[in-house]
Design a protein around this motif. Structure first.
Motif, mmCIF file in Angstrom:
data_model
loop_
_atom_site.group_PDB
_atom_site.id
_atom_site.type_symbol
_atom_site.label_atom_id
_atom_site.label_comp_id
_atom_site.label_asym_id
_atom_site.label_seq_id
_atom_site.Cartn_x
_atom_site.Cartn_y
_atom_site.Cartn_z
ATOM 1 N N VAL A 140 0.871 -1.174 0.000
ATOM 2 C CA VAL A 140 0.000 0.000 0.000
ATOM 3 C C VAL A 140 0.909 1.225 0.000
ATOM 4 O O VAL A 140 1.763 1.382 0.865
ATOM 5 C CB VAL A 140 -0.940 0.011 1.227
ATOM 6 N N VAL A 141 0.724 2.093 -0.989
ATOM 7 C CA VAL A 141 1.607 3.237 -1.200
ATOM 8 C C VAL A 141 0.887 4.529 -0.804
ATOM 9 O O VAL A 141 -0.276 4.738 -1.157
ATOM 10 C CB VAL A 141 2.053 3.307 -2.679
ATOM 11 N N TYR A 142 1.619 5.379 -0.074
ATOM 12 C CA TYR A 142 1.077 6.639 0.429
ATOM 13 C C TYR A 142 1.907 7.810 -0.090
ATOM 14 O O TYR A 142 3.122 7.727 -0.206
ATOM 15 C CB TYR A 142 1.101 6.663 1.962
ATOM 16 N N ALA A 143 1.251 8.919 -0.380
ATOM 17 C CA ALA A 143 1.922 10.161 -0.781
ATOM 18 C C ALA A 143 2.407 10.884 0.470
ATOM 19 O O ALA A 143 2.036 10.539 1.600
ATOM 20 C CB ALA A 143 0.952 11.047 -1.557
ATOM 21 N N ASN A 144 3.209 11.919 0.265
ATOM 22 C CA ASN A 144 3.623 12.771 1.370
ATOM 23 C C ASN A 144 2.358 13.390 1.964
ATOM 24 O O ASN A 144 1.541 13.927 1.238
ATOM 25 C CB ASN A 144 4.569 13.848 0.855
#
Length: 122
Positions: free
Chosen positions: A107-111
């Motif tokens: 699961v990838v998250y932005a800043n």
């Protein structure tokens, strides 16, 4: 003799506790290592190696860099990316700041912490 034995026991306990504490510090070789996503045209994919380096594509642009692991979070370091414009491709992976493994997905998250996408484990 008793004093030496106490010192030996104390040092043994300290070494064991240090090993346990350092065991919590992990390399990227933990659950992050491997290939994620699909290499089909226009699809994002990412490969993370045990030393924390990563490479892949956001479906349009190639990207590579090095990240770090802290607890259950992979933090993407600065990365290089090509800057092509591709019609019909959502380049969300280029916004990656951190990632966590959830089951068989990355699961990838932005800043800022907003989820930008997921990649299935290959």
């Amino acid at each position: 003799m008793i004093r030496t034995r106490k010192l030996t026991v104390t040092l043994t306990v300290l070494v064991a506790l240090s090993a346990l504490a350092l065991g919590g510090c992990s390399s990227a070789g933990s659950g992050f290592t491997g290939s994620w996503g699909s290499t089909a045209t226009g699809q994002p994919h990412l490969t993370i190696t045990a030393d924390g380096s990563f490479s892949g594509s956001d479906g349009c642009n190639e990207l590579s860099g090095t990240g770090t692991v802290s607890g259950d979070t992979f933090t993407f370091g600065p990365f290089a990316s090509t800057l092509k414009a591709c019609e019909g491709v959502n380049p969300w992976l280029s916004r990656a700041h951190t990632a966590k493994v959830s089951g068989d997905e990355l699961v990838v998250y932005a800043n800022g912490g907003q989820k930008v996408g997921t990649l299935a484990k290959k």
